[in-house]
Design a protein around this motif. Structure first.
Motif, PDB file in Angstrom:
ATOM      1  N   HIS A   1      21.884  36.000 -21.475  1.00  0.00           N
ATOM      2  CA  HIS A   1      22.794  36.826 -22.272  1.00  0.00           C
ATOM      3  C   HIS A   1      24.216  36.757 -21.721  1.00  0.00           C
ATOM      4  CE1 HIS A   1      24.264  40.114 -24.739  1.00  0.00           C
ATOM      5  NE2 HIS A   1      24.675  40.739 -23.633  1.00  0.00           N
TER       6      HIS A   1
ATOM      7  N   GLN B   1      27.638  34.990 -23.205  1.00  0.00           N
ATOM      8  CA  GLN B   1      28.897  35.740 -23.332  1.00  0.00           C
ATOM      9  C   GLN B   1      30.049  34.977 -22.685  1.00  0.00           C
ATOM     10  OE1 GLN B   1      28.237  39.716 -21.691  1.00  0.00           O
ATOM     11  NE2 GLN B   1      28.441  40.569 -23.745  1.00  0.00           N
TER      12      GLN B   1
ATOM     13  N   ARG C   1      33.349  33.256 -24.560  1.00  0.00           N
ATOM     14  CA  ARG C   1      34.730  33.577 -24.129  1.00  0.00           C
ATOM     15  C   ARG C   1      35.467  32.295 -23.728  1.00  0.00           C
ATOM     16  NH1 ARG C   1      34.328  36.864 -19.210  1.00  0.00           N
ATOM     17  NH2 ARG C   1      36.536  37.305 -19.405  1.00  0.00           N
TER      18      ARG C   1
END
Length: 212
Positions: free
Chosen positions: A50, A54, A58
């Protein structure tokens, strides 16, 4: 040295949150890009999928903004969900032969780590877009080293393949030029940029050393 049309990159940053030593990963990456890094791999060994995703999403925003490729280390799901430009795999990961049968990876960059000379004769090498010479010198960021290639190892591999070669492993300002002269097309660094007090300056110095 003439650049490979399919792999025109010279300074390759391998980055993770841990390697940034408390600094913001995106800020370090942006400084590195401004200093001359032209391809980035996200290698998260110590976090959940997870958080890996992320960070990948980004980072993808940043690399898109600067028009440079984002490569994901090992994790095919993160690579797909982040729509990365490619993936880098080692001997214990999904092999290039399998990846190139996947519609997502068919036209993506697939890098493959070379730990044994006999790999150069494999179909995986044939189907890879570049080869990682890993490591050139032993390094604390890689504790499962099989072969420490050294300068002579790069020269040997260069004599056996026309594939773009990305050298990684304890590379710094003191040895970068020697590694390029031995036949590497590109140098990859982790701590030489991520742990530097000024990542932009560190990247700029390395890029200039390569291009001299």
């Amino acid at each position: 040295m003439s650049l490979h049309p399919s792999f025109p990159y010279r300074l390759y940053l391998v980055i993770s949150e841990k390697d940034c030593l408390g600094k913001d990963l995106i800020r370090v990456a942006e400084q590195a890009i401004l200093g001359g890094v032209d391809i980035i791999q996200l290698r998260e060994k110590d976090c959940s999928d997870h958080l890996f995703l992320q960070n990948a999403q980004r980072l993808k925003e940043l690399t898109d903004k600067h028009n440079i490729p984002l490569i994901i280390n090992d994790n095919t799901e993160v690579a797909k969900k982040a729509d990365a430009e490619g993936i880098h795999v080692g001997n214990n990961d999904t092999p290039p032969l399998i990846l190139k049968q996947d519609p997502f990876f068919r036209n993506k960059i697939v890098g493959y780590s070379i730990e044994y000379l006999h790999q150069l004769e494999s179909e995986n090498t044939l189907l890879s877009d570049y080869l990682g010479i890993s490591p050139v010198f032993r390094t604390p960021t890689k504790n499962d080293t099989v072969t420490e290639w050294g300068i002579q190892g790069i020269e040997k591999i260069r004599s056996l393949t026309d594939k773009p070669l990305v050298a990684i492993g304890n590379i710094n300002l003191g040895n970068a030029k020697q590694i390029i002269k031995a036949g590497a097309d590109c140098i990859a660094v982790v701590s030489a940029i991520c742990a530097a007090p000024d990542p932009q300056k560190a990247a700029w110095q390395l890029k200039n050393k390569i291009l001299q």
